[in-house]
Design an enzyme around this catalytic site. Structure first.
Site, PDB file in Angstrom:
ATOM      1  N   TYR A   1       0.801  -1.169  -0.022  1.00  0.00           N
ATOM      2  CA  TYR A   1      -0.075  -0.225  -0.134  1.00  0.00           C
ATOM      3  C   TYR A   1       1.396   1.432   0.332  1.00  0.00           C
ATOM      4  O   TYR A   1       1.930   1.426   1.044  1.00  0.00           O
ATOM      5  CB  TYR A   1      -0.751   0.037   1.163  1.00  0.00           C
ATOM      6  CG  TYR A   1      -1.823   0.956   1.151  1.00  0.00           C
ATOM      7  CD1 TYR A   1      -2.209   2.277   0.632  1.00  0.00           C
ATOM      8  CD2 TYR A   1      -3.051   0.888   1.833  1.00  0.00           C
ATOM      9  CE1 TYR A   1      -2.822   2.973   0.746  1.00  0.00           C
ATOM     10  CE2 TYR A   1      -4.025   1.971   2.502  1.00  0.00           C
ATOM     11  CZ  TYR A   1      -4.277   3.399   1.662  1.00  0.00           C
ATOM     12  OH  TYR A   1      -4.990   3.694   1.186  1.00  0.00           O
ATOM     13  N   CYS A   2       0.547   2.196  -0.713  1.00  0.00           N
ATOM     14  CA  CYS A   2       1.907   3.596  -0.871  1.00  0.00           C
ATOM     15  C   CYS A   2       2.967   3.505  -1.095  1.00  0.00           C
ATOM     16  O   CYS A   2       3.584   2.159  -1.990  1.00  0.00           O
ATOM     17  CB  CYS A   2       1.136   4.462   0.005  1.00  0.00           C
ATOM     18  SG  CYS A   2       1.182   6.115   0.278  1.00  0.00           S
TER      19      CYS A   2
END
Length: 621
Positions: free
Chosen positions: A354-355
């Site tokens: 994530y990210c």
């Protein structure tokens, strides 16, 4: 000197004065007919005394401990920023000044004419008022009920527009500097909004009169509490307890290192997918964005789909992590993958990044391919992750040499206090994440809401300074990750072009942190089969969108396309959450299932674990 006749600016200065006198006349007349009662005077005196006493106590605290106040709350720093901004603005010539005055005067005539004042008094004075500029900051009817406040906010919006246009018209300014100046200009004009000052905000004035100043006392309490903690509050932190009503999905910490803990969640189905899933959340945030509460939790939902879910919980940095760098995060991801494989005796895992953890996951995959270990990860999913930073959006404003030097100076103990990062991200959406709360909490004195997402947003994580600096320089500034073999891990060069792992790539249509165009570029570098999904909303809501909520939408384009524009043009819109599409895709990677027993149930007979989820690391400040 030749007499050229009357000064052409004379009327421009006389007319606004006449209009102002006409506008404030009703207010003055109303004030003449009112008088404060003795008990009212006593109440206002008490309020004034309370406010002075509270502020003096706070100042006394600061004198005893000057370092207690976070530098980003120091007004002198903002004054310096404003001065730098002013020096870069172009000076308008005489003709431009004249045009600005004339346009401003026309605005005054038009607005006041709606109230039956001035030469353009018209039908609007009978109640049918249509002001030329709209903005949700001034949506309350009280901004239009009196001509004074109508003129104040309309003039502000007019000037904000013109200042923005001045930035666009500066000649010879490099594109990156122009964008940086746009960002700074917007931040300062947002701060200058009349909504942010009690004397020019009719909603605050009315609340102050109604509460006899008690809203200001309560607002001062909120302000001083935030100054003491060095961070703007968005929510009632006391409403949430980790492991009880937030980050509450049952599980056990089954492994830990100095950098992370590994959580395994308890299965809720009799059979589970044979290949487990490991989630690498952003190392700049707490992992429980994916486990906010039972209704919103991606973790709980995935467990209910029959997935054996592991979650990495990164440790908030302290002085002991001053030498942590890029290699350490990649090695930690490899370590987690290997531990899960050994623990469950499986050849491979599915992985989610994530990210920023997706950025390091991409490097992890490239490293494994280079070493012939690519089969350890059966599939990879990327939530709003970037590998190519050329189009990385507004965060690029923070990575010139001056900004990097400033950030380095904020990390004397080898780590960057997470409150600085929170302030930077809040500035990206100043109206929503700063000034809205300044008005509600400090001026209106409203109670904080109990909102889990806002609580997570304020639950900051410290970052290793050395790695953070390298991340900004190597990735954001120099974009080296997409240059084959320009970066290394453990002496092994990284080439994203080697990555052939099947990948599911999710981007947010309205994401301002990892713009969809930037996320899309993963498809330009990986060589394996890819499925790209464009989700409605942004960096958080676009990801945390459970199917039961029935919110937003997502777009899929099954045809081969070469750009995000082509993808959009041929995409099919689907209502609701993209999570079901993802789980269907995951099952196509490996449909085998096994019984949820043995070490698939963490903490069972003979299984040594460390502690209950969510673990100690997520609670470390």
């Amino acid at each position: 000197m030749t007499d050229t006749g009357p000064d052409p600016y004379t009327n421009l200065f006389e007319e606004p004065a006449k209009l102002a006198r006409a506008m404030f006349a009703p207010m003055a007349a109303g004030a003449q007919g009112s008088a404060l009662k003795p008990e009212d005077m006593q109440q206002w005196a008490q309020v004034s005394t309370k406010l002075q006493t509270m502020w003096l106590e706070y100042q006394s605290e600061q004198m005893r401990d000057p370092a207690a106040m976070m530098p980003f709350l120091d007004p002198s720093r903002w004054m310096t920023l404003a001065n730098q901004w002013y020096q870069q603005m172009p000076l308008a010539g005489a003709e431009q000044q004249k045009a600005l005055w004339e346009e401003g005067l026309a605005l005054w005539h038009g607005v006041l004419g709606q109230y039956g004042i001035g030469p353009e008094a018209g039908a609007g004075s009978k109640g049918e008022r249509e002001l030329p500029r709209k903005d949700r900051r001034f949506a309350d009817e009280r901004w239009r009920a009196h001509p004074a406040f109508a003129l104040i906010h309309q003039t502000y919006l007019f000037l904000a527009e013109r200042v923005g246009e001045m930035v666009d018209k500066i000649e010879g300014l490099p594109a990156d500097k122009r964008e940086q100046l746009r960002f700074t200009t917007r931040a300062i004009t947002e701060a200058a909004s009349p909504a942010n000052f009690p004397i020019t905000n009719p909603v605050v004035l009315e609340r102050t009169i109604e509460s006899r100043g008690e809203n200001l006392v309560k607002g001062m309490e909120h302000l001083l509490a935030d100054l003491r903690r060095g961070q703007l509050s968005h929510t009632d932190a006391s409403a949430f307890t980790l492991g009880e009503n937030i980050a509450s999905t049952p599980g056990k910490v089954v492994h830990e290192t100095a950098l992370y803990q590994l959580i395994q969640y308890t299965p809720t189905t009799e059979k589970v997918m044979a290949t487990p899933l490991v989630i690498f959340p952003p190392w700049i945030n707490r992992f429980y964005i994916l486990d906010l509460n039972p209704k919103k939790s991606f973790v709980r939902w995935a467990v209910e789909q029959g997935v054996t879910v592991f979650m990495v919980s990164w440790k908030s940095a302290d002085a002991s992590m001053k030498d942590v760098v890029w290699d350490d995060y990649v090695r930690s991801q490899i370590d987690a993958i290997d531990h899960i494989r050994d623990r469950l005796d499986v050849p491979s895992v599915h992985a989610i990044g994530y990210c920023v953890a997706g950025t390091t996951l991409a490097a992890t995959l490239a490293l494994q391919h280079r070493r012939g270990e690519q089969d350890k990860v059966k599939s990879a999913t990327f939530f709003t992750a970037q590998v190519d930073f050329e189009k990385a959006g507004e965060l690029l404003h923070f990575i010139d040499d001056q900004q990097l030097s400033t950030i380095a100076a904020l990390s004397p103990d080898g780590y960057l206090d997470g409150r600085y990062m929170a302030a930077a991200f809040n500035m990206l959406r100043g109206t929503d994440l700063i000034w809205n709360y300044v008005v509600n909490n400090y001026m209106l004195g409203e109670d904080y809401p109990a909102f889990d997402l806002l609580h997570w947003n304020g639950d900051v994580t410290n970052l290793p300074a050395k790695w953070h600096q390298a991340y900004l320089k190597d990735l954001y500034r120099d974009n080296r990750l997409v240059q084959a073999d320009a970066m290394s891990v453990d002496g092994t060069p990284v080439d994203l072009g080697l990555v052939a792992t099947p990948a599911y790539i999710q981007a947010g249509r309205e994401d301002h942190i990892a713009p969809a165009e930037s996320v899309w570029r993963i498809t330009d570098h990986f060589s394996g089969p890819l499925r790209f999904v464009l989700a409605g909303s942004g960096h958080i809501a676009g990801v945390v969108n459970p199917p039961a909520a029935g919110k937003y939408q997502y777009w899929i384009n099954e045809d081969p396309v070469r750009s995000l524009d082509e993808f959009r043009d041929g995409a099919t819109e689907h209502k609701g959450s993209w999570w079901p599409d993802w789980i269907d895709w995951l099952r196509t990677q490996d449909s085998e299932t096994v019984a949820a027993k043995g070490k698939r149930k963490p903490g069972g007979k003979g299984d040594r674990v460390i502690e209950n989820a969510p673990g100690r690391y997520v609670m470390t400040r």
